[in-house]
Every structure is written in C-alpha cells, then in structure tokens.
Design a protein around this motif. Structure first.
Motif, PDB file in Angstrom:
ATOM      1  N   SER A   1      -4.753   1.087  -5.723  1.00  0.00           N
ATOM      2  CA  SER A   1      -4.601   0.992  -4.270  1.00  0.00           C
ATOM      3  C   SER A   1      -4.077  -0.385  -3.877  1.00  0.00           C
TER       4      SER A   1
ATOM      5  N   VAL B   1      -0.634  -0.900  -1.791  1.00  0.00           N
ATOM      6  CA  VAL B   1      -0.712  -1.561  -0.491  1.00  0.00           C
ATOM      7  C   VAL B   1       0.028  -2.895  -0.535  1.00  0.00           C
TER       8      VAL B   1
ATOM      9  N   VAL C   1      -3.852  -0.978   7.079  1.00  0.00           N
ATOM     10  CA  VAL C   1      -3.227  -1.382   5.822  1.00  0.00           C
ATOM     11  C   VAL C   1      -3.731  -2.755   5.393  1.00  0.00           C
TER      12      VAL C   1
ATOM     13  N   ALA D   1      -5.913  -3.695   2.058  1.00  0.00           N
ATOM     14  CA  ALA D   1      -5.452  -4.744   1.134  1.00  0.00           C
ATOM     15  C   ALA D   1      -6.569  -5.762   0.872  1.00  0.00           C
TER      16      ALA D   1
ATOM     17  N   ALA E   1      -3.336   5.242  -0.186  1.00  0.00           N
ATOM     18  CA  ALA E   1      -2.505   4.496   0.754  1.00  0.00           C
ATOM     19  C   ALA E   1      -1.644   5.378   1.658  1.00  0.00           C
TER      20      ALA E   1
END
Length: 381
Positions: A56, A60, A186, A190, A234
């Motif tokens: 992930s 991202v 997002v 992250a 994502a």
C-alpha cells in the motif's frame, strides 16, 4: 447569460455523474473485497496483512509522486501531537484490517458485514459518550434498536458477535481519531502505511528466514496477488476521493451502505454461510435502525436547506429595502447601506453556520463519522 447558465448546469450535472460513478466504484470495490482475500491462501492473515501494509505504501507513494503532494509530510513531522494521533490511528486500523482479513478467510463474512452495518450506530454512541454530543429522539431509538440487535445475536449464537463489535469499534475509533488529524484520504493512508512499513517488512523477512513465507514459494501468480493488496487498498480510496469532491456528503452517506450489503450478499449466496432465524432477526433490527437513522438524517438535511433558503430570501428582501431607503434619502444612504450590509452578512453567516453544524450532524447520522469524509475512508477494509 442563459447560455452560460446552461453550460454551468451541464458541467455541474456532468461532475455529479462522474462523482456518483466513482462513489459506486469505491464502495463496490470495498463490498466485493471478500472475494479477493481467499485468493491469497495459503498465506495466513498475518502475512497478508503485512504485504498489504508494504505494498500500500508503494502504490500510494507513486500516486503522491504523480500529483506532487508532499508538503503535508513536513507539516505533520513538525506537529508531535498530530503525529501521535496518526500513530494511534495506525494501530487501530491495523487491528481492523487484520481482524477483517482473518474473518473473511475463516468463513465469517456475514459477521464481518454486520460490523460495518452497525458502525454508524457505534460512531453515534461514541459521540455521545466521549464528545458529549446530543442526539435527536429518532437517533436514540436507532441506537437502542441497534443494541437490541446485538443482544438478539448474542443470545441466538450463545456469544456476542465479537468480530462485528471489534470491526465496528475499531473503525469508529479510527474515524474519531482521524477527525482530529484532518488529513486527506491518500495522505492519511501514506502516513499510516509509512508507520506500518518497517514492522511489516521485518515480519515478512522473519517469515522468510524461518521458511514460512509464501511469497516466493507458491508461484509467480501468488506473488502478484500479494503485491496487488496495495492496489486493492489504494484504488477504492482514489475513487472515493474523486467522489467526495463532486457529490454531497449526504449522498456518500447513503452510498456507504453498498459495501456491507455486498459483503452480506456474498457471505450468504457466494460463500454459503448459514443464516438461522435468530441471525436474520438480528440483521433485521440493524437494518431497521439504519433506516430510522437515514430517514432522520434526510429529514434534518431538508429542514436545514429550507431554513437556509428562507433566511437568504429574508436577507435579499432586507437588501432591497435598504436600496429603496438609500434612493429615498441620499444624504443618509452611506450609514444605512453600511448597517444593512453588516446585518445581511451577519445573517447569512449565522444561518450558514447553523446549516453547517446540522449538515455535519446529519452526515454523522447517515454513517459518516467525519466531516472530512476522505480522511475516514482511508481505513476501509
């Protein structure tokens, strides 16, 4: 002018259609994800979870590199309290992800779906207990009905629905913490996966050193599927972000029920899980509670919109009277205009503030725990 207005309306309608399609795509993918996790067997839930964290961050990171949004990272590192909240959110969503993956791969898809059905009710209850929020009567009835459903399910099965409760409370806690952090979806994912990355990578290396890793022993297809956990995490979030800026929050609040509905249908018809009468009774009570909650949210939203329209109409009438007075008495017009302008601005600000507060309450009632909806969505299973 008419042509410009028509083009603006067409653009708005087109934007809303794009937003709805992205919303359906996001919640549809979240709803169908139970089909994906069993494909990763013989990997265990722990290994799948660790791969999800690692990959992930990779996906991202590429997305953020593409849009060039990095300023938030420096600001976050300069705010220790905010960073601590992100760590708490990371710990909670790690539990949520792990329990969900284990539940699906252990044959508990229906119970997992129940967790996301009751999540709005748990969010409201936490708002009352922790934030001292006040509920409307219908909301109290909905929360009571939800509690009754849990009792029915516990009595019927001989034990509380621990998986559902764990998922609901972990995700509600995640939303509560994220409300304080105020990061986009997002960016939030992250930050969280960056915190998860080193422990997850260390766990995967430990599995490999002990010969328990499946990443390199089950073929290239299996390795690709494990890497795809990042994309599965994502992509729905990107679609949700595109929807959140184009459609009203109340619409997203209704769309969110698509995910547990799909999960429930998959559990019953695809995975063939049993639905004894007491389980049906518990689910019917939950659905009744959500129906009450949604009806109350929509009614509140309509009342807020009507009050706002009436207030703006009053302000417009006041402005018209001020203009007439100004024309009738030119020497007094600057003072009159000034007073009327201040009154008009304050009236609009007051009404819009009330509308904003009620809109957030309505959104929470329909299941959106956080007015910054993109932030809360980051942790969807």
């Amino acid at each position: 002018m008419a042509g410009s207005s028509e083009r603006a309306e067409t653009g708005t309608g087109s934007e809303q259609r794009v937003g709805l399609l992205n919303g359906f795509a996001a919640y549809g993918m979240w709803g169908l994800v139970p089909v994906f996790w069993p494909l990763l067997k013989p990997a265990g839930a722990g290994e799948i979870l660790a791969h999800r964290m690692v990959w992930s961050l990779a996906f991202v990171g590429v997305a953020l590199l593409f849009v060039r949004r990095w300023a938030w990272a420096g600001e976050l590192l300069r705010q220790p309290r905010k960073l601590a909240l992100v760590v708490v959110a990371t710990a909670v969503i790690t539990v949520n992800w792990g329990v969900y993956i284990w539940a699906v791969n252990s044959g508990h898809v229906v119970e997992a779906s129940l967790g996301y059905f009751i999540n709005p009710l748990v969010t409201i209850a936490m708002g009352v207990l922790l934030l001292k929020e006040r509920l409307r009567p219908v909301q109290w009835v909905a929360v009571g009905t939800g509690l009754a459903s849990v009792i029915v399910l516990a009595v019927g099965s001989g034990h509380p629905p621990w998986i559902s409760l764990c998922l609901a409370f972990s995700f509600a806690t995640y939303g509560l913490v994220k409300k304080k952090v105020n990061l986009g979806g997002v960016e939030s994912l992250a930050a969280e996966t960056a915190i998860q990355f080193l422990p997850a990578l260390a766990y995967l290396l430990w599995l490999g050193a002990h010969g328990d890793s499946t990443f390199t022993t089950e073929g290239a297809g299996h390795s690709v599927l494990l890497a795809a956990t990042g994309l599965v995490t994502a992509l729905p979030l990107v679609c949700f972000g595109a929807a959140a800026i184009r459609v009203p929050l109340s619409t997203l609040g209704l769309l969110q029920y698509l995910a547990p509905v799909f999960q429930f249908l998959l559990g019953v018809f695809y995975f063939g899980e049993e639905m004894p009468p007491e389980r049906w009774a518990g689910f019917v009570l939950v659905w009744l509670a959500l129906t009450l909650l949604t009806w109350d949210a929509l009614r509140t939203a309509r009342r807020t919109a009507r009050a706002l329209r009436e207030a703006r109409a009053g302000v417009a009438a006041s402005s018209a009277r001020a203009a007439a007075s100004s024309a009738a008495a030119p020497e007094a017009s600057p003072a009159v205009a000034s007073v009327e302008a201040v009154t008009s601005v304050e009236a609009v600000a007051s009404v819009e503030a009330v509308a904003s507060v009620e809109a957030v309450a309505s959104a929470r009632a329909s299941g959106e725990a956080d007015a910054e909806a993109t932030g809360a969505a980051g942790g969807r299973s």
